[in-house]
Design an enzyme around this catalytic site. Structure first.
Site, PDB file in Angstrom:
ATOM      1  N   SER A  67       0.798  -1.229   0.000  1.00 57.15           N
ATOM      2  CA  SER A  67       0.000   0.000   0.000  1.00 57.15           C
ATOM      3  C   SER A  67       0.826   1.273   0.000  1.00 57.15           C
ATOM      4  CB  SER A  67      -0.955   0.018   1.202  1.00 57.15           C
ATOM      5  OG  SER A  67      -2.013  -0.890   1.011  1.00 57.15           O
ATOM      6  N   LYS A  70       0.379   3.597  -2.823  1.00 58.23           N
ATOM      7  CA  LYS A  70      -0.759   4.522  -2.838  1.00 58.23           C
ATOM      8  C   LYS A  70      -0.290   5.984  -2.773  1.00 58.23           C
ATOM      9  CE  LYS A  70      -4.239   1.399  -0.988  1.00 58.23           C
ATOM     10  NZ  LYS A  70      -4.460   0.529   0.162  1.00 58.23           N
ATOM     11  N   SER A 127      -6.503   3.638   4.222  1.00 58.96           N
ATOM     12  CA  SER A 127      -5.831   2.808   3.213  1.00 58.96           C
ATOM     13  C   SER A 127      -6.839   2.080   2.342  1.00 58.96           C
ATOM     14  CB  SER A 127      -4.878   1.801   3.877  1.00 58.96           C
ATOM     15  OG  SER A 127      -3.965   1.290   2.935  1.00 58.96           O
TER      16      SER A 127
END
Length: 388
Positions: A67, A70, A127
């Site tokens: 993640s 991101k 997230s």
């Protein structure tokens, strides 16, 4: 006041053109203090105030960023807002694909239209993979098209070993970054979009009746960390990209491949505190400040004042500060004419245990070449008295 030692280098041996070493260009110096170890598989710690790498471990090894990628998704979103293609009050529709997305979620509602401001918090704080898909489809029509745009921007930002196949960091062997690329990307986001960076310090966000806390463990430790993003997949292990600002210095840390959440929190905190404790950034000259005078050959005046075009700062181990030496190196005398802004030498900063750093120096004013008579007198003087 910084003492500068003036050094001449023969014209035939001196190669000019070395600009300030920029970490974002991948050539920042590495300043090592007392050694430190980490159980992270990949790591890099950078002082972006002076573009200096303080510590690194396999920083150019391809890894699953999970993640943490991101951050690139949000870079694209902030860029769209800055260009006027989105506003914080804009709304984007939720497709069935976004609604069904698994993993960490914001819990978007099927076919609902959600404000960009809420989606940003959903990505950064929660997230949310679902929120990432909403952004990807809203900005590019599909996640694959969005990934192509991210890769194009990654190349423009100087990320040399990054390939993204999705907006979420979902496991994919072709979805990879390096710790160095993540640090460069984090620096770009902070500097390119300072008006939106505050989202990364939000500790909790409630949406759809569900309150979730920011997954960045360092936000809760009172250690000046104000962002950025955690990551975890089986392939990548536990990772964190974090940034902290203290006493005018900003550090960016990337770690990955840690065994669990506790190790991620403890190792990250330890490395950041080490960076602040063992190193310091020293301001030597401000942009436009006169560094010294460089002799001229056949100029309307004998010397030209030289300056640095940008603030001159170096980061080194505190223990090395007492041995720091600042030298002006040029191929003096520099032949006239000289124009303001011409590179005429460099400042070299050195110290025991410090790898050295170089900064260009430029002429602070125009200096014309002597006329015919002046040149003749200078030549005669040289023949009679030799070089001064």
């Amino acid at each position: 006041m910084v003492a500068v030692v003036r050094t001449r280098v023969a014209r035939t041996r001196f190669a000019m053109g070395l600009a300030v070493a920029l970490f974002a260009a991948g050539v920042g110096p590495v300043a090592h203090a007392a050694s430190i170890e980490t159980i992270a598989k990949q790591a890099i710690l950078v002082d972006i105030t002076s573009n200096t790498v303080l510590f690194e471990k396999s920083p150019d090894q391809r890894m699953a960023p999970s993640s943490m990628s991101k951050i690139m998704t949000m870079y694209m979103v902030f860029d769209a807002i800055k260009e006027g293609r989105l506003t914080l009050d804009s709304t984007l529709p939720v497709s069935e694909r976004a609604w069904r997305m698994q993993g960490s979620k914001m819990f978007v509602e099927l076919h609902n239209n959600i404000k960009v401001d809420d989606l940003i918090k959903g990505v950064i704080v929660q997230s949310g993979n679902d929120a990432c898909i909403v952004f990807a489809e809203g900005l590019a029509g599909s996640e694959s098209a969005f990934a192509e745009r991210m890769n194009k921007r990654a190349r423009e930002l100087g990320l040399k070993d990054t390939n993204l196949t999705n907006a979420t960091g979902w496991p994919d062997p072709n979805h990879y970054m390096t710790a160095r690329d993540l640090a460069i990307l984090a620096e770009h986001l902070i500097k390119d979009f300072p008006e939106y960076y505050h989202y990364y310090s939000i500790r909790e966000f409630k949406y759809h009746g569900i309150n979730q806390g920011n997954r960045n463990p360092l936000l809760y430790r009172g250690m000046d960390v104000d962002g950025m993003k955690t990551g975890h997949t089986e392939a990548g292990g536990y990772g964190l990209t974090a940034s902290a600002e203290r006493e005018g210095r900003r550090l960016i840390l990337v770690v990955n491949g840690l065994p669990n959440m506790q190790a991620r929190a403890d190792e990250s905190a330890r490395l950041i505190e080490w960076g602040f404790r063992e190193f310091a950034t020293y301001a030597l000259f401000k942009a436009g400040e006169t560094v010294d005078q460089v002799p001229l050959w056949l100029g309307a005046q004998d010397t030209v004042p030289v300056t640095v075009p940008e603030d001159m700062k170096v980061t080194m181990a505190r223990a090395d500060r007492s041995g720091m030496k600042v030298s002006l190196v040029s191929n003096a005398p520099v032949a006239a004419p000289v124009k303001k802004g011409d590179v005429v030498g460099k400042v070299v900063v050195s110290a025991p245990g410090f790898p050295g750093k170089e900064f260009p120096v430029v002429a602070a004013q125009d200096v014309e070449k002597l006329g015919f008579v002046g040149r003749a007198l200078a030549a005669a003087k040289f023949l009679i008295f030799g070089a001064s």
